[in-house]
Structures are given as structure tokens and as C-alpha cells.
Design an enzyme around this catalytic site. Structure first.
Site, PDB file in Angstrom:
ATOM      1  N   THR A  15       0.805  -1.228   0.000  1.00  0.00           N
ATOM      2  CA  THR A  15       0.000   0.000   0.000  1.00  0.00           C
ATOM      3  C   THR A  15       0.830   1.266   0.000  1.00  0.00           C
ATOM      4  O   THR A  15       0.482   2.260  -0.656  1.00  0.00           O
ATOM      5  CB  THR A  15      -0.913   0.007   1.256  1.00  0.00           C
ATOM      6  OG1 THR A  15      -1.716  -1.160   1.202  1.00  0.00           O
ATOM      7  CG2 THR A  15      -1.797   1.225   1.309  1.00  0.00           C
ATOM      8  N   ASP A  59       2.174  -7.247  -4.062  1.00  0.00           N
ATOM      9  CA  ASP A  59       1.287  -7.149  -2.902  1.00  0.00           C
ATOM     10  C   ASP A  59       1.770  -8.231  -1.953  1.00  0.00           C
ATOM     11  O   ASP A  59       2.040  -9.356  -2.379  1.00  0.00           O
ATOM     12  CB  ASP A  59      -0.167  -7.427  -3.326  1.00  0.00           C
ATOM     13  CG  ASP A  59      -1.136  -7.233  -2.173  1.00  0.00           C
ATOM     14  OD1 ASP A  59      -1.946  -6.287  -2.230  1.00  0.00           O
ATOM     15  OD2 ASP A  59      -1.093  -8.032  -1.214  1.00  0.00           O
ATOM     16  N   SER A  60       1.890  -7.924  -0.692  1.00  0.00           N
ATOM     17  CA  SER A  60       2.605  -8.858   0.192  1.00  0.00           C
ATOM     18  C   SER A  60       1.894 -10.200   0.345  1.00  0.00           C
ATOM     19  O   SER A  60       2.493 -11.166   0.805  1.00  0.00           O
ATOM     20  CB  SER A  60       2.907  -8.225   1.545  1.00  0.00           C
ATOM     21  OG  SER A  60       1.787  -8.223   2.376  1.00  0.00           O
ATOM     22  N   SER A  61       0.633 -10.296  -0.054  1.00  0.00           N
ATOM     23  CA  SER A  61      -0.029 -11.601  -0.025  1.00  0.00           C
ATOM     24  C   SER A  61       0.599 -12.556  -1.031  1.00  0.00           C
ATOM     25  O   SER A  61       0.441 -13.774  -0.940  1.00  0.00           O
ATOM     26  CB  SER A  61      -1.524 -11.464  -0.331  1.00  0.00           C
ATOM     27  OG  SER A  61      -2.105 -10.664   0.657  1.00  0.00           O
ATOM     28  N   ASP A  92       0.566  -6.878   5.174  1.00  0.00           N
ATOM     29  CA  ASP A  92      -0.137  -8.145   5.429  1.00  0.00           C
ATOM     30  C   ASP A  92       0.796  -9.284   5.832  1.00  0.00           C
ATOM     31  O   ASP A  92       0.500 -10.030   6.760  1.00  0.00           O
ATOM     32  CB  ASP A  92      -0.959  -8.553   4.196  1.00  0.00           C
ATOM     33  CG  ASP A  92      -2.160  -7.636   3.981  1.00  0.00           C
ATOM     34  OD1 ASP A  92      -2.462  -6.834   4.900  1.00  0.00           O
ATOM     35  OD2 ASP A  92      -2.790  -7.705   2.913  1.00  0.00           O
ATOM     36  N   GLN A 278      -2.058 -20.038  20.737  1.00  0.00           N
ATOM     37  CA  GLN A 278      -2.945 -19.195  19.921  1.00  0.00           C
ATOM     38  C   GLN A 278      -3.092 -17.804  20.533  1.00  0.00           C
ATOM     39  O   GLN A 278      -3.524 -16.863  19.868  1.00  0.00           O
ATOM     40  CB  GLN A 278      -4.333 -19.824  19.808  1.00  0.00           C
ATOM     41  CG  GLN A 278      -4.346 -21.093  19.009  1.00  0.00           C
ATOM     42  CD  GLN A 278      -5.719 -21.759  18.968  1.00  0.00           C
ATOM     43  OE1 GLN A 278      -6.740 -21.130  19.242  1.00  0.00           O
ATOM     44  NE2 GLN A 278      -5.743 -23.021  18.618  1.00  0.00           N
ATOM     45  N   CYS A 279      -2.765 -17.674  21.829  1.00  0.00           N
ATOM     46  CA  CYS A 279      -2.833 -16.346  22.467  1.00  0.00           C
ATOM     47  C   CYS A 279      -1.674 -15.507  21.960  1.00  0.00           C
ATOM     48  O   CYS A 279      -0.528 -15.966  21.975  1.00  0.00           O
ATOM     49  CB  CYS A 279      -2.679 -16.453  23.973  1.00  0.00           C
ATOM     50  SG  CYS A 279      -3.990 -17.347  24.777  1.00  0.00           S
TER      51      CYS A 279
HETATM   52  N1  ASP Z   1      -2.405  -5.734   0.768  1.00  0.00           N
HETATM   53  C1  ASP Z   1      -1.341  -4.838   1.143  1.00  0.00           C
HETATM   54  C2  ASP Z   1      -0.075  -5.674   1.239  1.00  0.00           C
HETATM   55  O1  ASP Z   1       0.165  -6.318   2.207  1.00  0.00           O
HETATM   56  C3  ASP Z   1      -1.641  -4.174   2.417  1.00  0.00           C
HETATM   57  C4  ASP Z   1      -0.552  -3.257   2.906  1.00  0.00           C
HETATM   58  O2  ASP Z   1       0.350  -2.881   2.207  1.00  0.00           O
HETATM   59  O3  ASP Z   1      -0.623  -2.867   4.058  1.00  0.00           O
HETATM   60  O4  ASP Z   1       0.684  -5.690   0.299  1.00  0.00           O
END
Ligand code: ASP
Length: 343
Positions: A15, A59-61, A92, A278-279
Site C-alpha cells: 500500500t 502485494d505482500s499476499s 499483510d 494461539q494467544c
Molecule cells: N495488501 C497490502 C499488502 O500487504 C496491504 C498493505 O500494504 O498494508 O501488500
């Protein structure tokens, strides 16, 4: 006269580097050659700033261990020529990439500061401008000619955190990251206040980059009502070498006979099963309750107060080194980059 401090800025995507397309209204990456128009304040730094952009931007995904290696390569190639590194990355999966890099960069003696933003730089109310500018300041901070933070870190919304202690916990607010089990390394207010006691010390050895990462790892998050078929499929069908077992509370799991049988089968067949809670805050304490003693007795390893992100990437890293079983276990039980609090 002191030599000018030099910082390499590596823009991977996310982003922070977006602007609104005036015609469509959608967000698109902007050309970093125009960065000085976006953030004219950068010109006021008395540092030498250079930029390296991923092509294509990601995009980091879509980040993948091959991109982590790409990043490590860029840092290694430029290590001698720069005093510090700022990595602009989508938030992300930033905690995964930054944790992985912390393991891959052995003997790191220079700052590698990850940052990003929740609102793009091209948006008036962006958090990216402050994150970016302060990340550069932090990467350039030195004392006695030595970097103050010779670690892989994440800087977001006034806080500098050890990367392998972070999790992304907020998808909307500017304070997107927390470091639940380790103090923040610096706070950026009127002054940059470093908590030196909690920052790793430089060891002045040569940087060693580890590129081998074994992806045959997985996460098994348990939940009330989990079925044997589900657990069985992960243990038997997924071809794994290690599993992060995400348990309840301080490391507790169901005591059903079938569940323990499945996990024991995994352990007996050479899988490293590591217990992580998980905490978000607190540590695993195997043996505190009967429900975790059973795991300990069948050979499940403690993940102490590790985040899932740090444990997963640590396992990829350790398995990639193809070390002997005892060495592997020893490394798992020891903070090798400050990622766990274990004595
Ligand atoms: N979807 C974006 C990413 O992780 C969100 C971000 O940049 O915060 O690439």
C-alpha cells in the site's frame, strides 16, 4: 569530517507505494522515480539515499520465500556500501518476511528496518510519510560510529519492534503491529528513544546469508470440535517435516486418545511438532496442566513465547540447514536471533 551516512531503500510493493489513478479511482503503484515529488521532505535528509525497486512490485499476499531470498541477496550485495537498509513492504505478510530475514541474515551488524503503511503515500492522511521518514532516521541512527539497532525490525506508528517478535493485529488502524512478548526497541515521539538494554548488540563478524529454506512446514491450529480426519490429513497427507501446533492458552490441547495418537505418530515419524500458543501474548508452559503434559510426554517441543510467524520461518530456516537432530533441537530451544525468551 564524518562520511555521509548512506541508506538503501528497497521497495517491494504494498500500500505505501500507491497513488490513486485519477481516471479510475483505483490504487496503483507509483513510479519511485517520482518519490521526491511525493515526499519532498526526503531532500532535507543529509544522508545518501538510494532506491531499489522490485520488478514487478508485489502485494505482500503474493510474497514467497523466493522473494525473501531476493531481498537477502540485495542486502548482501549492498552490505558493504550502505550503513542501513529500509524495506518498504506490504503490511499483510510483513511479519513473515521480516522474521524470515532475521534468520537468514546471520551476524547482521546493520539496521534492516521494514515499514509500510495502512494508507498509501498518495493519500492526504497517509501514515506512510511518517513511517517512511522515521524508518530512515532509525536506519541511520549511530553512536560511536556503530549502528544503534543492528537488527531486522519493523517500524510502524511510532514504534520500532524486533521483527521476529511482531504480529500484524490490526487491519485498519495505523498501529497495525504489536510485539506482545518483547518490549519495543524504540519509541518515536519528539525524540527517538531507544531501549538499548533490549536491542541486540553487534558482534562485528562478517554477514552470512542463508538461502536454503525448507517449505515442508505447516500450521495446525486446533479448535474445539476438531476432527480426527482433519488432523490425520495434515499429519499423513501433507508431506511435512515440521508442524507449528497452535494450542490453547499456555500450550493446552485436547486429551482425546485419538488426538494424542495422531500427534505421537507424527513425532515418532520424525516430524518436529512445536507447541505455540494461539494467544498473542504469553508463553507455552508444557506440563502446567495435564492437557499440555500429555503433549510434552509424547515429544512435542515447546515454542516458548514465539509468534507463529517467527516459529514457522525459523523451522523453514533450520530445516534448510540440514543439521543433525540434536543441533536442530538445540537451535529450536535457543533464541538464535532474539525470537524467544527461553533460558
Ligand atoms: N495488501 C497490502 C499488502 O500487504 C496491504 C498493505 O500494504 O498494508 O501488500
Amino acid at each position: 569530517m564524518d562520511e555521509q551516512i548512506s541508506i538503501l531503500i528497497i521497495y517491494t510493493g504494498g500500500t505505501i507505494g500507491m497513488i490513486k489513478n485519477p481516471e479510475t479511482g483505483s490504487l496503483q503503484p507509483f513510479n519511485f522515480e517520482g518519490i521526491y515529488d511525493q515526499i519532498p521532505e526526503l531532500k532535507r535528509f543529509n544522508y545518501k539515499l538510494e532506491f531499489h525497486c522490485f520488478d514487478p512490485l508485489i502485494d505482500s499476499s503474493d510474497m514467497h520465500p523466493t522473494h525473501w531470498v531476493q531481498l537477502a541477496d540485495i542486502i548482501e550485495k549492498n552490505y558493504a556500501s550502505f550503513d542501513g537498509f529500509v524495506v518498504l513492504h506490504g503490511s499483510d505478510t510483513m511479519a513473515y518476511t521480516a522474521s524470515a530475514l532475521s534468520f537468514m541474515l546471520e551476524n547482521l551488524n546493520k539496521p534492516v528496518i521494514f515499514t509500510g503503511s495502512q494508507l498509501p503515500l498518495g493519500v492526504l492522511r497517509t501514515d506512510g510519510r511518517e513511517n517512511f521518514i522515521t524508518a530512515i532516521e532509525l536506519a541511520a541512527s549511530r553512536e560511536d560510529n556503530t549502528p544503534i539497532v543492528p537488527e531486522v525490525c519493523i517500524y510502524f506508528e511510532n514504534q520500532l519492534m524486533r521483527a521476529n517478535r511482531t504480529v500484524k493485529y490490526n487491519a485498519e488502524n495505523f498501529n497495525a503491529f504489536v510485539s506482545p512478548n518483547y518490549p519495543v526497541l524504540a519509541e518515536a515521539g519528539v525524540y527517538l528513544k531507544f531501549d538499548r538494554h533490549h536491542i541486540l548488540k553487534p558482534n562485528f563478524k562478517n554477514l552470512k546469508v542463508h538461502r536454503a529454506l525448507d517449505r515442508r512446514v505447516g500450521i495446525l491450529k486446533i479448535f474445539p470440535g476438531i476432527t480426527r480426519e482433519y488432523v490425520h490429513a495434515i499429519i499423513h497427507e501433507a508431506g511435512l517435516r515440521a508442524i507449528v501446533l497452535e494450542t490453547f492458552g499456555s500450550g493446552n490441547a485436547p486429551t482425546d486418545g485419538w488426538f494424542l495418537e495422531e500427534i505421537k505418530h507424527a513425532v515418532d515419524h520424525g516430524l518436529a511438532v512445536v507447541n505455540v500458543s494461539q494467544c498473542p501474548a504469553g508463553a507455552v508452559d508444557q506440563g502446567k496442566y495435564d492437557t499440555s503434559l500429555a503433549l510434552k510426554n509424547i515429544g512435542v517441543l515447546s515454542g516458548f513465547d514465539s509468534t507463529t510467524e517467527a516459529m514457522l520461518t525459523k523451522l523453514m530456516f533450520l530445516l534448510g540447514q540440514n543439521m543433525e537432530e540434536t543441533k536442530f533441537r538445540e537451535n529450536l530451544n535457543t533464541p538464535i536471533r532474539g525470537e524467544i525468551s527461553a533460558d
